[in-house]
Design a protein around this motif. Structure first.
Motif, PDB file in Angstrom:
ATOM      1  N   ARG A 196      26.156  39.455  34.428  1.00 12.51           N
ATOM      2  CA  ARG A 196      25.488  40.442  35.110  1.00 12.51           C
ATOM      3  C   ARG A 196      26.009  40.828  36.335  1.00 12.51           C
ATOM      4  N   PHE A 197      26.924  39.798  36.872  1.00  8.88           N
ATOM      5  CA  PHE A 197      27.618  40.086  38.296  1.00  8.88           C
ATOM      6  C   PHE A 197      29.000  40.926  38.108  1.00  8.88           C
ATOM      7  N   PHE A 198      29.337  40.854  36.669  1.00 12.18           N
ATOM      8  CA  PHE A 198      30.638  41.427  36.119  1.00 12.18           C
ATOM      9  C   PHE A 198      30.935  42.819  36.217  1.00 12.18           C
ATOM     10  N   PRO A 199      31.601  43.564  36.708  1.00 10.17           N
ATOM     11  CA  PRO A 199      31.747  45.151  36.732  1.00 10.17           C
ATOM     12  C   PRO A 199      31.697  45.622  35.030  1.00 10.17           C
ATOM     13  N   ASP A 200      31.042  46.878  35.003  1.00 11.35           N
ATOM     14  CA  ASP A 200      30.874  47.141  33.698  1.00 11.35           C
ATOM     15  C   ASP A 200      32.176  47.859  33.167  1.00 11.35           C
ATOM     16  N   GLN A 201      32.354  48.178  31.830  1.00 11.92           N
ATOM     17  CA  GLN A 201      33.558  48.664  31.365  1.00 11.92           C
ATOM     18  C   GLN A 201      34.401  49.696  32.152  1.00 11.92           C
ATOM     19  N   GLN A 202      33.507  50.724  32.413  1.00 13.47           N
ATOM     20  CA  GLN A 202      34.220  51.810  33.122  1.00 13.47           C
ATOM     21  C   GLN A 202      34.862  51.427  34.643  1.00 13.47           C
ATOM     22  N   GLU A 203      34.132  50.342  35.254  1.00  8.01           N
ATOM     23  CA  GLU A 203      34.481  49.952  36.620  1.00  8.01           C
ATOM     24  C   GLU A 203      35.818  49.245  36.445  1.00  8.01           C
ATOM     25  N   VAL A 204      35.968  48.298  35.290  1.00  7.32           N
ATOM     26  CA  VAL A 204      37.045  47.550  35.120  1.00  7.32           C
ATOM     27  C   VAL A 204      38.356  48.265  34.765  1.00  7.32           C
ATOM     28  N   VAL A 205      37.890  49.417  33.949  1.00  9.93           N
ATOM     29  CA  VAL A 205      39.195  50.349  33.773  1.00  9.93           C
ATOM     30  C   VAL A 205      39.617  50.913  35.235  1.00  9.93           C
ATOM     31  N   ARG A 206      38.712  51.412  35.933  1.00 12.49           N
ATOM     32  CA  ARG A 206      39.005  52.020  37.340  1.00 12.49           C
ATOM     33  C   ARG A 206      39.942  50.911  38.107  1.00 12.49           C
ATOM     34  N   MET A 207      39.492  49.842  37.998  1.00 13.76           N
ATOM     35  CA  MET A 207      40.286  48.476  39.024  1.00 13.76           C
ATOM     36  C   MET A 207      41.554  48.512  38.557  1.00 13.76           C
ATOM     37  N   LEU A 208      41.811  48.679  37.245  1.00 12.90           N
ATOM     38  CA  LEU A 208      43.038  48.294  36.592  1.00 12.90           C
ATOM     39  C   LEU A 208      44.177  49.793  37.025  1.00 12.90           C
ATOM     40  N   GLN A 209      43.508  50.806  37.017  1.00 14.84           N
ATOM     41  CA  GLN A 209      44.249  51.950  37.415  1.00 14.84           C
ATOM     42  C   GLN A 209      44.601  52.034  38.933  1.00 14.84           C
ATOM     43  N   GLU A 210      43.449  51.570  39.718  1.00 13.72           N
ATOM     44  CA  GLU A 210      43.736  51.458  41.124  1.00 13.72           C
ATOM     45  C   GLU A 210      44.980  50.604  41.525  1.00 13.72           C
ATOM     46  N   SER A 211      45.061  49.363  40.509  1.00 12.07           N
ATOM     47  CA  SER A 211      46.102  48.472  40.961  1.00 12.07           C
ATOM     48  C   SER A 211      47.267  48.845  40.423  1.00 12.07           C
ATOM     49  N   GLY A 212      47.566  50.011  39.926  1.00  8.63           N
ATOM     50  CA  GLY A 212      48.844  50.445  39.496  1.00  8.63           C
ATOM     51  C   GLY A 212      49.201  50.564  38.077  1.00  8.63           C
ATOM     52  N   PHE A 213      48.380  49.911  37.206  1.00  8.68           N
ATOM     53  CA  PHE A 213      48.601  49.958  35.764  1.00  8.68           C
ATOM     54  C   PHE A 213      48.492  51.560  35.201  1.00  8.68           C
ATOM     55  N   LYS A 214      49.332  51.667  34.234  1.00  4.46           N
ATOM     56  CA  LYS A 214      49.314  53.041  33.582  1.00  4.46           C
ATOM     57  C   LYS A 214      48.659  52.808  32.173  1.00  4.46           C
ATOM     58  N   ASP A 215      48.413  54.039  31.562  1.00  3.45           N
ATOM     59  CA  ASP A 215      48.127  53.971  29.985  1.00  3.45           C
ATOM     60  C   ASP A 215      46.953  52.937  29.855  1.00  3.45           C
ATOM     61  N   VAL A 216      45.887  52.988  30.814  1.00  7.27           N
ATOM     62  CA  VAL A 216      45.108  51.956  30.777  1.00  7.27           C
ATOM     63  C   VAL A 216      43.850  52.430  29.676  1.00  7.27           C
ATOM     64  N   GLY A 217      43.441  51.469  28.909  1.00  5.93           N
ATOM     65  CA  GLY A 217      42.445  51.990  27.781  1.00  5.93           C
ATOM     66  C   GLY A 217      41.623  50.678  27.512  1.00  5.93           C
ATOM     67  N   ARG A 218      40.379  51.138  26.811  1.00  2.00           N
ATOM     68  CA  ARG A 218      39.375  49.963  26.641  1.00  2.00           C
ATOM     69  C   ARG A 218      39.057  50.063  25.169  1.00  2.00           C
ATOM     70  N   ASP A 219      38.720  49.106  24.369  1.00  2.00           N
ATOM     71  CA  ASP A 219      38.122  49.305  23.143  1.00  2.00           C
ATOM     72  C   ASP A 219      36.778  48.146  23.252  1.00  2.00           C
ATOM     73  N   ASN A 220      35.697  48.956  22.704  1.00  2.51           N
ATOM     74  CA  ASN A 220      34.726  48.025  22.721  1.00  2.51           C
ATOM     75  C   ASN A 220      34.258  47.610  21.228  1.00  2.51           C
ATOM     76  N   LEU A 221      34.181  46.167  21.178  1.00  2.00           N
ATOM     77  CA  LEU A 221      34.069  45.493  19.971  1.00  2.00           C
ATOM     78  C   LEU A 221      32.668  45.152  19.565  1.00  2.00           C
ATOM     79  N   THR A 222      32.126  45.017  18.577  1.00  2.25           N
ATOM     80  CA  THR A 222      30.919  44.360  17.944  1.00  2.25           C
ATOM     81  C   THR A 222      29.906  45.088  18.898  1.00  2.25           C
ATOM     82  N   GLY A 223      29.606  46.278  18.869  1.00  5.59           N
ATOM     83  CA  GLY A 223      29.038  47.257  19.415  1.00  5.59           C
ATOM     84  C   GLY A 223      28.895  47.196  20.972  1.00  5.59           C
TER      85      GLY A 223
END
Length: 245
Positions: free
Chosen positions: A208-235
């Motif tokens: 409940r308190f963990f960031p949603d998928q879009q926010e995690v992607v943003r955090m990785l990008q802001e930390s300097g990671f490139k080619d950041v992506g996300r795959d949702n599994l099992t719905g």
């Protein structure tokens, strides 16, 4: 007899670490079995999928954070092969004991090392690893940006990060059914099987308190990671995040 773990009404960083440590110390001996039951045996598929996104090089050096009982660690060493190595890190000695037992039953015992350490302060030099994974552990850390920063530090240039974590489904009906199971049914089943009151109540609370998928992607990008992506599994029950240093 059922053991009870009480969560403070408000958790600061230190209290969260202590609370999480207490949970995993208490459920270590039943952790793998319960994961299989409560995930309807999907947890193995999720881990194997995460390893495909890690693209670990044959013979490479890989780091598995919050490794728990070593299930993801084992999938990683299968991928890097006998010429590679994996270091599993966890701050819970009870979980690491199970991890060592699990790996000792395989042919990879000489290629895997487990280290008891806090992921907020990794005991490794800069640019040490070809890949770093963290499976179902990011929700439990006391400082997510700091962990991401530590991962970035220890990865080699071009190294890959893969995060396997619980997600938040977006489809309305499925989301409602999922959270009903996750918040009402799963804690009851977890307590019944683990014999620890409060341990599996933390699971939905932590999500409940963990960031949603879009926010995690943003955090990785802001930390300097490139080619950041996300795959949702099992719905969207689970998400796999990945990026390159």
């Amino acid at each position: 007899m059922i053991k009870k773990i009480d969560r403070p009404s408000v958790l600061n960083a230190k209290e969260k670490e202590q609370f999480v440590h207490g949970i995993f110390s208490a459920i270590a001996c039943r952790y793998d079995w319960l994961n299989s039951i409560l995930s309807i045996k999907l947890d193995g598929f999720w881990r194997r999928y995460a390893v495909t996104k890690a693209k670990v090089p044959t013979g490479g050096k890989t780091l598995d954070l919050c490794c728990g009982t070593g299930k993801l660690t084992l999938e990683l060493i299968k991928a890097v092969g006998a010429g590679g190595s994996v270091i599993g890190v966890d701050f819970c000695a009870n979980m690491l004991q199970i991890a060592r037992e699990n790996i000792s039953k395989t042919m990879y015992v000489d290629n895997v090392m487990f280290v008891e350490a806090n992921v907020l302060e990794l005991p490794f030099t800069d640019h040490s690893f070809d890949c770093c994974t963290i499976g179902f552990g990011m929700r439990n850390v006391a400082d997510i940006p700091r962990v991401i920063s530590e991962i970035y530090r220890v990865l080699k240039p071009g190294g890959r990060l893969v995060i396997l974590e619980l997600g938040k489904p977006s489809m309305p009906v499925f989301r409602s059914l999922y959270f009903f199971y996750f918040e009402r049914i799963l804690p009851v089943l977890g307590q019944a099987f683990a014999k620890v009151k409060g341990a599996y109540q933390w699971l939905p609370e932590s999500l409940r308190f963990f960031p949603d998928q879009q926010e995690v992607v943003r955090m990785l990008q802001e930390s300097g990671f490139k080619d950041v992506g996300r795959d949702n599994l099992t719905g969207g029950i689970v998400a796999v995040y990945f990026g390159v240093k």
